[in-house]
Motif scaffolding. Structure first.
Motif, PDB file in Angstrom:
ATOM      1  N   LEU A   1       0.840  -1.198   0.000  1.00  0.00           N
ATOM      2  CA  LEU A   1       0.000   0.000   0.000  1.00  0.00           C
ATOM      3  C   LEU A   1       0.877   1.250   0.000  1.00  0.00           C
ATOM      4  O   LEU A   1       0.565   2.248  -0.649  1.00  0.00           O
ATOM      5  N   GLY A   2       2.021   1.175   0.698  1.00  0.00           N
ATOM      6  CA  GLY A   2       2.979   2.283   0.700  1.00  0.00           C
ATOM      7  C   GLY A   2       3.597   2.507  -0.679  1.00  0.00           C
ATOM      8  O   GLY A   2       3.744   3.652  -1.120  1.00  0.00           O
ATOM      9  N   PHE A   3       3.943   1.430  -1.361  1.00  0.00           N
ATOM     10  CA  PHE A   3       4.499   1.562  -2.714  1.00  0.00           C
ATOM     11  C   PHE A   3       3.455   2.166  -3.659  1.00  0.00           C
ATOM     12  O   PHE A   3       3.771   3.016  -4.484  1.00  0.00           O
ATOM     13  N   LEU A   4       2.220   1.730  -3.543  1.00  0.00           N
ATOM     14  CA  LEU A   4       1.149   2.282  -4.377  1.00  0.00           C
ATOM     15  C   LEU A   4       0.935   3.756  -4.057  1.00  0.00           C
ATOM     16  O   LEU A   4       0.781   4.582  -4.964  1.00  0.00           O
ATOM     17  N   THR A   5       0.947   4.107  -2.779  1.00  0.00           N
ATOM     18  CA  THR A   5       0.792   5.507  -2.365  1.00  0.00           C
ATOM     19  C   THR A   5       1.919   6.355  -2.927  1.00  0.00           C
ATOM     20  O   THR A   5       1.680   7.447  -3.456  1.00  0.00           O
ATOM     21  N   GLN A   6       3.140   5.864  -2.809  1.00  0.00           N
ATOM     22  CA  GLN A   6       4.294   6.599  -3.353  1.00  0.00           C
ATOM     23  C   GLN A   6       4.175   6.747  -4.865  1.00  0.00           C
ATOM     24  O   GLN A   6       4.471   7.811  -5.414  1.00  0.00           O
ATOM     25  N   ASN A   7       3.710   5.720  -5.538  1.00  0.00           N
ATOM     26  CA  ASN A   7       3.512   5.766  -6.983  1.00  0.00           C
ATOM     27  C   ASN A   7       2.473   6.838  -7.342  1.00  0.00           C
ATOM     28  O   ASN A   7       2.674   7.623  -8.275  1.00  0.00           O
ATOM     29  N   ILE A   8       1.375   6.873  -6.616  1.00  0.00           N
ATOM     30  CA  ILE A   8       0.327   7.870  -6.878  1.00  0.00           C
ATOM     31  C   ILE A   8       0.864   9.284  -6.671  1.00  0.00           C
ATOM     32  O   ILE A   8       0.631  10.175  -7.497  1.00  0.00           O
ATOM     33  N   ILE A   9       1.604   9.497  -5.588  1.00  0.00           N
ATOM     34  CA  ILE A   9       2.170  10.826  -5.303  1.00  0.00           C
ATOM     35  C   ILE A   9       3.158  11.233  -6.388  1.00  0.00           C
ATOM     36  O   ILE A   9       3.152  12.374  -6.856  1.00  0.00           O
ATOM     37  N   THR A  10       4.001  10.295  -6.821  1.00  0.00           N
ATOM     38  CA  THR A  10       4.976  10.586  -7.869  1.00  0.00           C
ATOM     39  C   THR A  10       4.287  10.939  -9.185  1.00  0.00           C
ATOM     40  O   THR A  10       4.661  11.912  -9.852  1.00  0.00           O
ATOM     41  N   ILE A  11       3.273  10.173  -9.553  1.00  0.00           N
ATOM     42  CA  ILE A  11       2.528  10.461 -10.787  1.00  0.00           C
ATOM     43  C   ILE A  11       1.850  11.816 -10.690  1.00  0.00           C
ATOM     44  O   ILE A  11       1.853  12.603 -11.645  1.00  0.00           O
ATOM     45  N   GLN A  12       1.286  12.121  -9.530  1.00  0.00           N
ATOM     46  CA  GLN A  12       0.624  13.409  -9.333  1.00  0.00           C
ATOM     47  C   GLN A  12       1.620  14.556  -9.512  1.00  0.00           C
ATOM     48  O   GLN A  12       1.332  15.528 -10.218  1.00  0.00           O
ATOM     49  N   ASP A  13       2.792  14.440  -8.892  1.00  0.00           N
ATOM     50  CA  ASP A  13       3.813  15.482  -9.012  1.00  0.00           C
ATOM     51  C   ASP A  13       4.306  15.627 -10.452  1.00  0.00           C
ATOM     52  O   ASP A  13       4.441  16.733 -10.971  1.00  0.00           O
ATOM     53  N   CYS A  14       4.585  14.494 -11.098  1.00  0.00           N
ATOM     54  CA  CYS A  14       5.101  14.532 -12.476  1.00  0.00           C
ATOM     55  C   CYS A  14       4.065  15.068 -13.458  1.00  0.00           C
ATOM     56  O   CYS A  14       4.400  15.819 -14.373  1.00  0.00           O
ATOM     57  N   SER A  15       2.802  14.686 -13.278  1.00  0.00           N
ATOM     58  CA  SER A  15       1.779  15.147 -14.217  1.00  0.00           C
ATOM     59  C   SER A  15       1.506  16.641 -14.052  1.00  0.00           C
ATOM     60  O   SER A  15       1.029  17.289 -14.984  1.00  0.00           O
ATOM     61  N   ASN A  16       1.819  17.202 -12.878  1.00  0.00           N
ATOM     62  CA  ASN A  16       1.693  18.646 -12.708  1.00  0.00           C
ATOM     63  C   ASN A  16       2.787  19.373 -13.485  1.00  0.00           C
ATOM     64  O   ASN A  16       2.549  20.445 -14.047  1.00  0.00           O
ATOM     65  N   LYS A  17       3.981  18.797 -13.522  1.00  0.00           N
ATOM     66  CA  LYS A  17       5.102  19.415 -14.238  1.00  0.00           C
ATOM     67  C   LYS A  17       5.038  19.143 -15.736  1.00  0.00           C
ATOM     68  O   LYS A  17       5.410  19.979 -16.544  1.00  0.00           O
ATOM     69  N   TYR A  18       4.618  17.927 -16.084  1.00  0.00           N
ATOM     70  CA  TYR A  18       4.588  17.505 -17.477  1.00  0.00           C
ATOM     71  C   TYR A  18       3.166  17.054 -17.818  1.00  0.00           C
ATOM     72  O   TYR A  18       2.792  15.904 -17.576  1.00  0.00           O
ATOM     73  N   PRO A  19       2.354  17.926 -18.384  1.00  0.00           N
ATOM     74  CA  PRO A  19       0.932  17.640 -18.598  1.00  0.00           C
ATOM     75  C   PRO A  19       0.619  16.428 -19.477  1.00  0.00           C
ATOM     76  O   PRO A  19      -0.488  15.918 -19.428  1.00  0.00           O
TER      77      PRO A  19
END
Length: 190
Positions: free
Chosen positions: A63-81
């Motif tokens: 669940l922690g790996f999935l949470t980290q994945n979601i946070i990373t995708i959220q951050d990256c998609s904000n920088k790179y639409p």
């Protein structure tokens, strides 16, 4: 996954979970709720640092790996639409399938969930069966996370995250008419 334009349907900054996986109909909603609860999110991220979780594969760690994945995708998609805001809970599902109790509850065999009542989805699963599967999965997930917390905190008597977020205290008071005595019991339940 890469062929579908998720951004056209997701105007929010939230990351979704891929819904083409075998059990996504009942797992994704519960996993999204777990991610949106700050206490559970923080515990799942901190579980990756725990020595207990590095000795054995745990649901908290996945669940922690999935949470980290979601946070990373959220951050990256904000920088790179152009990056789609979608995560794949494949490792979580794989780990969950290794739990004998989850297999015994028949959580992963979708052939036997036609149920009665309500309409059917595109894969022939009745809405009543889907609701039952979501309830069973959610209850089992919370109980299993609680067991993992208890195993890790066996020397610590403090309440765990699952107890703090989902637990409640029940107080029962019995008054005996003939002897006018009272008996009070208090306990925490999930």
């Amino acid at each position: 996954m890469n062929q579908f334009d998720y951004k056209s349907l997701n105007s929010e900054n939230m990351v979704g979970l891929e819904n083409s996986l075998h059990n996504s109909r009942f797992m994704n909603a519960t996993l999204q709720i777990m991610f949106l609860l700050p206490e559970v999110c923080a515990m799942s991220l901190s579980s990756q640092l725990s020595e207990y979780h590095h000795r054995k594969r745990t649901v908290w760690c996945e669940l922690g790996f999935l949470t980290q994945n979601i946070i990373t995708i959220q951050d990256c998609s904000n920088k790179y639409p152009l990056i789609p805001r979608i995560a794949l809970p494949v490792n979580f599902e794989r780990t969950f399938k290794l739990i004998p109790e989850a297999v015994a509850l028949n959580l992963f065999d979708l052939k036997d969930v036609t149920g009665s009542g309500g309409g059917k989805d595109s894969k022939g699963m009745s809405s009543a069966a889907i609701q039952n599967r979501i309830q069973t999965f959610s209850k089992f997930l919370l109980q299993h996370l609680q067991q993992e917390e208890d195993a890790e905190m066996k020397d610590n008597r403090a309440k765990g995250v699952i107890d703090n977020v989902f637990g409640f205290t029940v107080t029962t008071k019995k008054t005996y008419v003939h002897s006018d005595t009272q008996e009070v019991t208090t306990g925490t339940r999930l």
